[in-house]
Design a protein around this motif. Structure first.
Motif, mmCIF file in Angstrom:
data_model
loop_
_atom_site.group_PDB
_atom_site.id
_atom_site.type_symbol
_atom_site.label_atom_id
_atom_site.label_comp_id
_atom_site.label_asym_id
_atom_site.label_seq_id
_atom_site.Cartn_x
_atom_site.Cartn_y
_atom_site.Cartn_z
ATOM 1 N N ARG A 7 38.720 19.180 29.765
ATOM 2 C CA ARG A 7 38.114 18.589 30.960
ATOM 3 C C ARG A 7 39.164 17.736 31.641
ATOM 4 N N LEU A 8 39.368 18.019 32.891
ATOM 5 C CA LEU A 8 40.234 17.204 33.715
ATOM 6 C C LEU A 8 39.308 16.328 34.537
ATOM 7 N N VAL A 9 39.373 15.029 34.350
ATOM 8 C CA VAL A 9 38.472 14.105 35.019
ATOM 9 C C VAL A 9 39.214 13.495 36.205
ATOM 10 N N LEU A 10 38.684 13.705 37.396
ATOM 11 C CA LEU A 10 39.265 13.142 38.602
ATOM 12 C C LEU A 10 38.371 12.026 39.105
ATOM 13 N N GLU A 11 38.948 10.873 39.353
ATOM 14 C CA GLU A 11 38.194 9.795 39.970
ATOM 15 C C GLU A 11 38.204 10.033 41.471
ATOM 16 N N VAL A 12 37.013 10.182 42.048
ATOM 17 C CA VAL A 12 36.885 10.429 43.485
ATOM 18 C C VAL A 12 35.931 9.398 44.075
ATOM 19 N N ASP A 13 36.155 9.055 45.314
ATOM 20 C CA ASP A 13 35.288 8.079 45.979
ATOM 21 C C ASP A 13 33.938 8.677 46.350
ATOM 22 N N ASP A 14 33.905 9.960 46.700
ATOM 23 C CA ASP A 14 32.692 10.614 47.168
ATOM 24 C C ASP A 14 32.455 11.881 46.349
ATOM 25 N N VAL A 15 31.588 11.790 45.347
ATOM 26 C CA VAL A 15 31.324 12.921 44.459
ATOM 27 C C VAL A 15 30.767 14.105 45.240
ATOM 28 N N ASP A 16 29.830 13.854 46.139
ATOM 29 C CA ASP A 16 29.232 14.957 46.903
ATOM 30 C C ASP A 16 30.290 15.708 47.706
#
Length: 161
Positions: A7-16
């Motif tokens: 699993r590559l986990v990316l922190e994003v501001d807007d999941v949608d």
């Protein structure tokens, strides 16, 4: 012990927005999603297979020169980017741009006989899409720049993902 998943986990501001981008651009389905207190959210987008590629800075710079023609600034710690094998790199590059990505480099034939295109996703992540042009078994070891034992070289796109 057996490792069963990467699993590559990316922190994003807007999941949608991120889900919409990766769904539209690369056809990744949303398999699961979770919410927690404080507005915490995660969406899980499965891919049939994954590899973990470990590349030193010289290999990363080499890949940048091959795909983009120059070194590229990598805004993420550890110079992370995502690479996706696709059946049509030209169409995938068009789909990335249509989904909101900024092209970094057009589809480019690599020394290891794949067609790679690079884009920057709306969240700033560098995304490579690559199409294998040669299905010869053992191509990892034979292609230019591999220089490692079979199975230990860089992956099909040469990416450190």
């Amino acid at each position: 012990m057996t490792t069963r998943q990467l699993r590559l986990v990316l922190e994003v501001d807007d999941v949608d927005a991120a889900v919409a981008f990766y769904r539209q651009a690369l056809g990744l389905p949303e398999a699961d999603a979770y919410e927690a207190e404080g507005g915490a959210r995660v969406a899980i987008l499965p891919i049939e297979t994954a590899t973990l590629e470990l590349a030193n800075p010289a290999q990363i710079e080499f890949i940048d020169r091959v795909e983009v023609g120059r070194p590229v600034a990598h805004p993420f710690p550890g110079r992370v980017r995502i690479a996706f094998e696709v059946t049509d790199a030209v169409a995938a590059a068009i789909d990335l741009e249509a989904a909101g990505a900024t092209p970094v480099a057009p589809p480019t034939r690599t020394p290891w006989n794949s067609l790679n295109a690079r884009a920057e996703a709306p969240d700033g992540m560098q995304v490579t899409v690559f199409q294998e042009l040669d299905d010869t078994v053992g191509r990892h070891h034979e292609r230019a720049g591999a220089g490692t034992e079979p199975g230990a070289g860089s992956g099909p796109d040469g990416a450190a993902a």
